[in-house]
Structure formats: structure tokens, C-alpha cells
Enzyme design. Structure first.
Site, PDB file in Angstrom:
ATOM      1  N   ARG A  76     -28.216  19.057  30.831  1.00 32.92           N
ATOM      2  CA  ARG A  76     -28.259  18.355  29.543  1.00 32.92           C
ATOM      3  C   ARG A  76     -27.028  18.792  28.751  1.00 32.92           C
ATOM      4  NH1 ARG A  76     -31.175  15.293  31.463  1.00 32.92           N
ATOM      5  NH2 ARG A  76     -33.260  14.639  30.901  1.00 32.92           N
ATOM      6  N   GLU A 104     -23.901  12.582  23.724  1.00 27.79           N
ATOM      7  CA  GLU A 104     -23.792  11.422  24.609  1.00 27.79           C
ATOM      8  C   GLU A 104     -24.594  10.213  24.145  1.00 27.79           C
ATOM      9  OE1 GLU A 104     -25.532  13.164  28.239  1.00 27.79           O
ATOM     10  OE2 GLU A 104     -27.175  11.718  28.054  1.00 27.79           O
ATOM     11  N   HIS A 132     -23.872  10.286  32.668  1.00 27.14           N
ATOM     12  CA  HIS A 132     -25.278  10.595  32.985  1.00 27.14           C
ATOM     13  C   HIS A 132     -25.781   9.744  34.152  1.00 27.14           C
ATOM     14  CE1 HIS A 132     -29.009  12.514  30.976  1.00 27.14           C
ATOM     15  NE2 HIS A 132     -29.257  12.339  32.259  1.00 27.14           N
TER      16      HIS A 132
END
Ligand code: NAI
Length: 350
Positions: free
Chosen positions: A236, A265, A297
């Protein structure tokens, strides 16, 4: 009663998998491109379940609004759940997740980032397309005999460790809950964070984001690392203090970084900004380093993983509505699923 699911942050590739798997469940799915927020929660009116993803910010306001329009269940189509205020959800809405869909997908992506950064294939691709066949500046190192440090040895970390062990790397592990059997079966060693930092040529993050791991990689951690260390984050974004990473890149202490996730993000990842101006200067900076590789991601994004996500998510919904099975519920007190510690009413008795 018909079970309607409000599906947030929808992308066309979601429908490809959810529609196919849903043929055997027969739920009615409303796909919304909007992210889940206090303003969009109202779209869930008339739906008993919500399906949400990693960048849906499910805070107490969202939970209250969902609860007030009759939503009983949030089915996360992700493994991570750091975006949900579980405490606010307690006794209002059940929260279920997909604990495992393809740990291979993420581990393999982490290794893809390592190999690209090391051998600079992302640069060679553009060079040869431009008929530039020079290899100056593309030199890498043998992974064999180098040391990799894996932080978090759950499902993904273990697979990454095994892949790197296959390259002949020495693999060091860190986890507050070490799996000694894994270590003895593989010959990999658990170490303190300090020695993992000081001995590793490549450090890969595979722990969840929680108060203990928030910015686990900060300037103090980077100070302890080997000069030229490669840092890979497919966990993360908030596991890394980005300002400290940038400082490390500027000083040369950090040799390279592969980031599939980024602290801020949620504003950009998964969306097309190719025709727009990006105002996040930190992100722009990261994108401009020659030794930083940012992916959006996509670690989870394989056919196998997408099929498993759709299947487990819809099974979770079926489990709740038709079978009183809350196997993948997350308990806010012990943050495991299911609650195995006998908390009052389990995690949240139906
Ligand atoms: P897992 O739950 O199987 O393993 C997590 C491991 O981290 C556990 O062994 C746990 O003991 C360990 N851990 C907990 N606190 C720690 C700490 N303070 N320091 C070091 N280790 C700690 O989870 P899994 O499936 O391996 O996933 C790991 C993470 O990867 C997820 O939490 C998620 O954030 C991220 N992820 C990223 C994806 C992507 O597309 N980039 C997709 C799926 C997951």
C-alpha cells in the site's frame, strides 16, 4: 426478495468477469463509475449490498449514509481493507473481503518490477523502438547471490520469497508473526528489521497497511539500508514516506524504486489522465526519475485473479444473504476474518 448490488468504481473489465460469474448467482448488479463517497452513497438506495474497491473511501459518513438507505453488507472486491472504518461499521454494516485471489499475481508483479529496474528493460524498450541499439547505461547486476529482504511473509510475501530464492538470492524475512515452518522448509531466515535493512540489496514490502506499518519505510529506515538499495512496494502507498524516498533517491542512497502503489494514488490510479494536467508534484517527480518505475496498482490484475475476485465476492454475498455464512467477514477488534477470538456476537452477529 431480489438482491441488488451497487457496484462502485466500475471499469469495463470488471463487468467481463462479474457478469460471467454472476450467471450462476443471478443477482442484479448496478454498475456505477463513481467512487464510493458521502456524495455517491445515495446511489445505493434500493440495494442491499455494496461492492467496493481499494480507492473507495469508506469512512463513518459513508457507512452512516449506506446504512440509512438500507445497505446491509459491504463486499470488498479486494484483500486490503485499510480504506474502511471498521469500527464505524460495527453493528451497522457487515464488511467482507476477498482474502486471497491470486497471491501469485502480486508476487510476480513485484518481481517484474525488480527485473525491469535492474536490467532497465523499460528503457531498452524505448531505445530500440527509436532504433537506438546502444546499451550504455543499461548495466544491471546478477540477482543470483544478492540478498532480498521480504517485509511481511503472508501469502504474497512467501511466494515472492520463493521466486527470488529460485534466482539463487539469499532471502531474509521479517514479520511480527514469523512462520517458522516456512523458514525451515525453505532455508530462508527471519531477521530483525534492522538487519534486513542493513543486509538487503532489494527490499520488497508485502505487509498490510495498519498503524504499525504506516510509513514503515521512512528516513530512519532508509538510513539503515545499504547504499543503492532497491525498494519495491506492491503493498500500500502509505507504507512509504514518499518525501523520505525522494530524499533517498536524490542522495543516491536509494538506487531504485518500483512502486505499484503510491500514498496519494486514489486521485489518479486506475484513471486515464493522458490528456490532462497532473497537479500532484510529488507524483510527477517520481514519474521523472530514470530509476523509478511506477505502475498503477496493477499487481492484482491477472485473468486468474479477476475470476477469483468475482467468484469470492459473489460467494461472500450469497453466504451472507442465503447461508448465514460470514467466513470472510472482517472483525474490527481483531481485524481477522472470521473473528476467531470469541468477541461478543462474533464479529457482528446478523
Ligand atoms: P496476508 O495477510 O497473507 O499477509 C500479510 C503479512 O504481513 C502477515 O504475515 C502479517 O503477519 C504481516 N504483517 C503484519 N504486520 C506487519 C508488520 N508490522 N511488519 C511486517 N509484516 C507484518 O496478506 P497478503 O495477501 O500477503 O497481502 C499483503 C498486502 O498486499 C495486502 O495487505 C495488500 O495491502 C497488498 N496487496 C496489494 C495488491 C496489489 O494489487 N498491488 C493486491 C493484493 C494485496
Amino acid at each position: 426478495m431480489e438482491i441488488k448490488i451497487a457496484f462502485y468504481d466500475f471499469k469495463p473489465y470488471d463487468a467481463e468477469f462479474f457478469d460471467r460469474v454472476n450467471k450462476k448467482f443471478g443477482y442484479s448488479i448496478s454498475y456505477f463509475r463513481e467512487r464510493l463517497s458521502p456524495d455517491t452513497a445515495v446511489l445505493s438506495s434500493g440495494h442491499r449490498a455494496v461492492c467496493a474497491f481499494v480507492n473507495d473511501n469508506i469512512d463513518s459518513r459513508v457507512i452512516d449514509r449506506l446504512s440509512s438507505v438500507g445497505v446491509e453488507l459491504i463486499a470488498l472486491r479486494s484483500a486490503g481493507y485499510n480504506n474502511v472504518d471498521l469500527k464505524a461499521a460495527f453493528r451497522k454494516i457487515h464488511v467482507l473481503r476477498v482474502p486471497e485471489y491470486s497471491p501469485h499475481a502480486v508476487a510476480e508483479h513485484a518481481v517484474a518490477l525488480m527485473l525491469s529496474l535492474n536490467r532497465k528493460t523499460h528503457k531498452s524498450y524505448y531505445r530500440t523502438r527509436d532504433h537506438n541499439f546502444s546499451i550504455t547505461g543499461l548495466m544491471g547486476f546478477d540477482m543470483n547471490s544478492r540478498t532480498a529482504g521480504i517485509i511481511g511473509t503472508g501469502k504474497i510475501g512467501k511466494i515472492a520469497a520463493r521466486i527470488l530464492g529460485g534466482f539463487g538470492m539469499k532471502v531474509l524475512l521479517y514479520d511480527p508473526f514469523p512462520d517458522k515452518e516456512f523458514a525451515s522448509n525453505t532455508g530462508f531466515r527471519y531477521r530483525s528489521l534492522e538487519s534486513l535493512y542493513s543486509e538487503s540489496d532489494i527490499i520488497s514490502l508485502h505487509c498490510p497497511l495498519n498503524p504499525d506499518t504506516y510509513r514503515i519505510i521512512d528516513s530512519g529506515a532508509i538510513d539503515k539500508m545499504k547504499p543503492g538499495v532497491m525498494i519495491i512496494n506492491t503493498g500500500r502507498g502509505k507504507l512509504i514516506d514518499t518525501a523520505a524516498l525522494i530524499e533517498g533517491l536524490n542522495s543516491g542512497k536509494v538506487g531504485s524504486a518500483g512502486l505499484d502503489v503510491y500514498e496519494e494514488e486514489s486521485e489518479y490510479f486506475f484513471e486515464d489522465f493522458s490528456e490532462e494536467i497532473i497537479s500532484d508534484e510529488t507524483l510527477l517527480k517520481l514519474l521523472n526519475y530514470p530509476n523509478v518505475l511506477v505502475t498503477s496498482h496493477q499487481g492484482f490484475f491477472t485473468r486468474e485473479a479477476m475470476g477469483n475476485i468475482a467468484n469470492t465476492t459473489l460467494n461472500n454475498i450469497k453466504g451472507y444473504f442465503e447461508e448465514s455464512n460470514l467466513e470472510n467477514e472482517i472483525c474490527y477488534r481483531c481485524e481477522s476474518e472470521p473473528c476467531r477470538r470469541g468477541h461478543e456476537g462474533g464479529c457482528f452477529a446478523k
